[in-house]
Structure formats: structure tokens, C-alpha cells
Design an enzyme around this catalytic site. Structure first.
Site, short mmCIF file in Angstrom:
data_model
loop_
_atom_site.label_atom_id
_atom_site.label_comp_id
_atom_site.label_asym_id
_atom_site.label_seq_id
_atom_site.Cartn_x
_atom_site.Cartn_y
_atom_site.Cartn_z
N GLU A 51 0.82 -1.21 0.00
CA GLU A 51 0.00 0.00 0.00
C GLU A 51 0.85 1.25 0.00
O GLU A 51 1.93 1.27 0.59
CB GLU A 51 -0.86 0.05 1.27
CG GLU A 51 -2.01 -0.89 1.23
CD GLU A 51 -2.78 -0.88 2.54
OE1 GLU A 51 -3.09 0.20 3.06
OE2 GLU A 51 -3.06 -1.98 3.03
N CYS A 58 3.49 8.13 1.51
CA CYS A 58 3.86 7.15 2.53
C CYS A 58 3.99 5.81 1.80
O CYS A 58 3.03 5.34 1.19
CB CYS A 58 2.75 7.10 3.58
SG CYS A 58 3.02 5.83 4.81
N CYS A 86 5.01 -7.67 7.70
CA CYS A 86 6.01 -7.19 8.65
C CYS A 86 6.20 -8.25 9.73
O CYS A 86 5.24 -8.90 10.15
CB CYS A 86 5.56 -5.87 9.27
SG CYS A 86 6.73 -5.18 10.45
N CYS A 88 3.93 -5.64 16.27
CA CYS A 88 3.35 -4.62 17.16
C CYS A 88 1.84 -4.89 17.32
O CYS A 88 1.13 -5.13 16.33
CB CYS A 88 3.58 -3.22 16.61
SG CYS A 88 5.33 -2.78 16.51
N CYS A 99 -0.89 -2.82 15.22
CA CYS A 99 -0.62 -2.54 13.81
C CYS A 99 -1.23 -3.58 12.88
O CYS A 99 -1.07 -4.79 13.10
CB CYS A 99 0.89 -2.46 13.60
SG CYS A 99 1.34 -2.12 11.90
N LEU A 118 8.19 4.99 19.53
CA LEU A 118 8.47 4.73 20.94
C LEU A 118 7.23 4.11 21.62
O LEU A 118 7.29 3.02 22.15
CB LEU A 118 8.88 6.05 21.61
CG LEU A 118 9.57 5.95 22.96
CD1 LEU A 118 10.78 5.05 22.92
CD2 LEU A 118 9.96 7.36 23.45
N ASN A 163 -5.13 4.43 15.53
CA ASN A 163 -6.14 4.10 14.55
C ASN A 163 -6.73 2.76 14.93
O ASN A 163 -5.99 1.78 14.96
CB ASN A 163 -5.48 3.91 13.18
CG ASN A 163 -5.55 5.16 12.36
OD1 ASN A 163 -6.61 5.70 12.13
ND2 ASN A 163 -4.38 5.62 11.94
N CYS A 188 -2.24 2.82 7.19
CA CYS A 188 -1.62 1.86 6.30
C CYS A 188 -1.75 0.44 6.81
O CYS A 188 -1.89 0.18 7.99
CB CYS A 188 -0.18 2.22 6.10
SG CYS A 188 0.77 1.74 7.46
N1 SAH Z 1 7.94 -0.30 11.00
C1 SAH Z 1 8.12 1.09 11.07
C2 SAH Z 1 7.35 1.89 10.04
C3 SAH Z 1 5.94 1.50 9.74
S1 SAH Z 1 4.68 1.92 10.87
C4 SAH Z 1 7.83 1.60 12.47
O1 SAH Z 1 7.43 0.81 13.31
O2 SAH Z 1 8.07 2.77 12.74
C5 SAH Z 1 4.57 3.68 10.90
C6 SAH Z 1 4.05 4.21 12.21
O3 SAH Z 1 2.66 3.93 12.37
C7 SAH Z 1 4.75 3.62 13.41
O4 SAH Z 1 4.99 4.62 14.36
C8 SAH Z 1 3.72 2.65 13.91
O5 SAH Z 1 3.94 2.28 15.24
C9 SAH Z 1 2.44 3.41 13.67
N2 SAH Z 1 1.20 2.62 13.69
C10 SAH Z 1 1.01 1.35 13.30
N3 SAH Z 1 -0.27 0.97 13.49
C11 SAH Z 1 -0.90 2.02 14.01
C12 SAH Z 1 -2.25 2.26 14.44
N4 SAH Z 1 -3.17 1.32 14.37
N5 SAH Z 1 -2.53 3.48 14.92
C13 SAH Z 1 -1.59 4.45 15.01
N6 SAH Z 1 -0.32 4.29 14.61
C14 SAH Z 1 0.02 3.09 14.14
#
Ligand code: SAH
Length: 342
Positions: free
Chosen positions: A91, A104, A111, A115, A118, A214, A289, A332
Site C-alpha cells: 500500500e 507514505c 512485517c 506490534c 498494527c 516509541l 487508529n 496503512c
Molecule cells: N515499522 C516502522 C514503520 C511502519 S509503521 C515503524 O514501526 O516505525 C509507521 C508508524 O505507524 C509507526 O509509528 C507505527 O507504530 C504506527 N502505527 C502502526 N499501526 C498504528 C495504528 N493502528 N494506529 C496508530 N499508529 C500506528
């Protein structure tokens, strides 16, 4: 399978062309074409036909297709589902700001980082994107848009530092003056915090913006939502960030996703302040989100503003990320993961 010609750096293309018996100057003609809006080597008008044929035998050009596209009626954000040469999906999201367009992009199919909040990681990692496939997203969207994209953020699907080598080639190619010529200061790389790779990146002294996810201020809390923290705890991560800042003299941006009842209290804000105080940094607060099945929710706007206030009062610059493309759920990873479910 043929190689994506956008995987080659300028130097690698030069070598390739010499091996093909071409004169030295040829690279200056071929390289710019690779980043133009063409679909086949035959469109490289000032290149001898025999060479166009040879290139087509060895390489593919612009091997990505727009499968789905949604345009927000609220803010013109565009969300793309793109299909790669092997059928996998990634995406990209295009956002319109006062100062221009920002894209973006994804760095991996899926991945591996796991997390909890995510959508991109729910089915694990399928594979890395090649440097060319990362750049293909920029070219495809720029083409669809019909004008130049000014900023690139690597915050789409995947962990860029888990695909280090290809991402480095991407950064070199996207910046090349004969290619897309996007300045490194217009590129942000976001990581969940793979410490050895942050240190390796620091040595390159690039002018990109490093963004570090973080999301929590104690190891207990961070490990619960970000498994990467079990390997690289907060102290080591912040130490690596300090090293990075010292090496590059660039301000780091900390991403902090606010999840109601998990990490969004004023006490957490104070902890965060103590952790990052004195660092050349900025904090980007992101109301989480909601992703189906995670059960996480963002708190009230007032609560988020209180959190921000603690940081700014303490002398740390902090902004709340503006939600974009709400009507097309542009966060995303969601589009790809929905398509995996059907
Ligand atoms: N892997 C990298 C980049 C991709 S995610 C990273 O972890 O930074 C980009 C950002 O979106 C990261 O800060 C991630 O933690 C955040 N993110 C992922 N899912 C999310 C969600 N559901 N709501 C808000 N932020 C989210």
C-alpha cells in the site's frame, strides 16, 4: 525472473552497460529514462534499438500496477493498493499538504515485528521489497497524480531497517540528480527501534529524518505492545538515538501512538518528558487508529491535548498528528490485510 532495473544504482548500471559493450556515456542517457513515465524500454528514444532489446531481455521496467485507488472527499488523500510483479500487494498513501505532496510507502510485504496495534504485521512478513519495488511506488503514484511528489515517508507496510540493504539502495537511487532527485531532507525513515541498524545508519551520516516509534515509556509496557522491545529495550534504544543525533546532527522524531488506558495518562507524559528531555527531538502524537480485533481505542481529544501540554510545557516540541483520509480509512496496512481476509 528478470531483475527490476530500478534495483541498480547509477554505478551498477554503468558497470552493466560496459559489460554489454556500451560506451561510457551511455549510463547518462539510460539512467534518467528509468525514472520517467514510460512502460517499456522501447520508449527510450535516444537509445540504440539493439540496446533497448538487450535491456528488455535482462530487466523489467515499472513492474507495479495500481489495483485499487480511493480518493478522500474530505482532504484529497489518496490510498493505493499496488500489485507487485509476483502478485503480492503493498500500500501507498498520498497526502496533500499546503507545501506539496507527501507519499507514505511500504518497504516490505507484511512485517515481522508484531506490534500489537498494527494492521500490517497481523499475517507476518512475506518478503522484503527490492530497492526498485520501493521506488516503483513513488513513480506509480506520481504518474497517477500527474505532478511531482515532494516528500517521502517510509511509514507504510514493513520495517525499513529489517530490509536495510535494499532501503539503502533506494535512498541512493531516489536521491540521484539524474533520477527522481528527491533530497534526503525530504525523506523520513520510520523504525520500531532495531538498535544495531540505527547505529549502522548513523555511520552513513545521511540527511534523512529518522523517526522512532516509541509508544511507551517503561520496558514492561513497551514490550507488551512492541515485541522488538524485548530484544532492544528503551535505554539501549535511546542511547542509539543519542548516538544517531551526535553523528548526523539531525533532529529525531519520536512517534507516540496514544492508546486509551494503556499509555495515555498524564503520568506517562511526564515519564516521556524525562526520557527525551535534552535530546534534539520532536514528539509526534498519534491517536491510535482502531484496527479490527486489537480492541485499542484513542482517548478523547482533550486527553490527547493534556498529554501534549505536559510535553510542550517541559520544553519538548510535540504535535498531534492530523488524521487524514478518514473516509477512506487510509491508515496503512488495513487495505492489504482486508484483501488477505477475503
Ligand atoms: N515499522 C516502522 C514503520 C511502519 S509503521 C515503524 O514501526 O516505525 C509507521 C508508524 O505507524 C509507526 O509509528 C507505527 O507504530 C504506527 N502505527 C502502526 N499501526 C498504528 C495504528 N493502528 N494506529 C496508530 N499508529 C500506528
Amino acid at each position: 525472473m528478470k531483475k527490476n532495473i530500478r534495483d541498480l544504482t547509477y554505478a551498477a548500471l554503468e558497470e552493466q552497460l560496459q559489460e554489454m559493450g556500451e560506451p561510457r556515456f551511455r549510463v547518462k542517457q539510460v539512467f534518467p529514462w528509468i525514472y520517467k513515465e514510460i512502460d517499456s524500454f522501447d520508449e527510450m528514444r535516444n537509445i540504440p534499438q539493439s540496446l533497448r532489446g538487450k535491456l528488455a531481455e535482462k530487466f523489467v521496467l515499472h513492474n507495479i500496477k495500481i489495483k485499487e485507488k480511493y480518493i478522500s472527499k474530505i482532504d484529497e488523500t489518496r490510498r493505493y493498493l499496488l500489485q507487485l510483479g509476483d502478485g503480492n500487494f503493498v500500500e501507498s498513501v498520498l497526502m496533500k499538504y499546503k507545501h506539496g505532496y507527501s507519499i507514505c510507502i511500504s518497504s516490505q510485504v507484511g512485517c515481522a515485528m508484531g506490534c500489537a496495534f498494527c494492521a500490517s504485521t497481523r499475517c507476518g512478513k512475506v518478503r522484503n521489497l527490492s530497492a526498485g519495488e520501493i521506488i516503483d511506488q513513488v513513480v506509480a503514484v506520481q504518474r497517477d497524480l500527474g505532478c511531482r511528489i515532494n516528500n517521502i515517508v517510509m511509514m507504510g507496510i514493513g520495517e525499513p531497517l529489517d530490509n536495510f540493504e535494499n532501503v539503502m539502495v533506494f535512498l541512493e537511487n531516489v536521491n540521484h540528480p539524474l533520477g527522481l532527485a528527491v533530497g534526503h531532507r525530504h525523506i523520513t525513515l520510520s523504525t520500531c527501534g532495531i538498535v544495531p541498524k540505527i547505529l549502522e545508519l548513523a555511520e552513513k551520516e545521511l540527511q534523512i529524518t529518522l523517526s522512532v516509534s516509541l509508544h511507551a515509556c517503561s520496558n514492561e509496557k513497551r514490550s507488551a505492545i512492541m515485541p522488538v522491545n524485548r530484544k532492544y529495550p528503551i535505554e539501549e534504544l535511546l542511547e542509539a538515538c543519542r548516538y544517531y543525533i551526535g553523528k548526523t546532527n539531525r533532529r529525531i522524531s519520536f512517534e507516540y501512538t496514544l492508546i486509551q488506558g494503556v499509555n495515555d495518562s498524564e503520568q506517562e507524559a511526564e515519564k516521556l518528558l524525562r526520557l527525551v528531555r535534552g535530546m534534539l527531538c520532536h514528539v509526534n502524537l498519534i491517536p491510535v487508529n482502531p484496527v479490527k480485533e486489537t480492541g485499542f481505542a484513542a482517548g478523547s481529544r482533550a486527553g490527547i491535548e493534556r498529554f501534549q501540554h505536559v510535553l510542550t510545557e517541559g520544553g519538548i516540541s510535540a504535535t498531534i498528528r492530523r488524521e487524514m483520509g478518514r473516509d477512506i480509512s487510509a491508515a496503512c496496512g488495513q487495505l492489504r490485510s482486508q484483501r488477505l481476509e477475503v
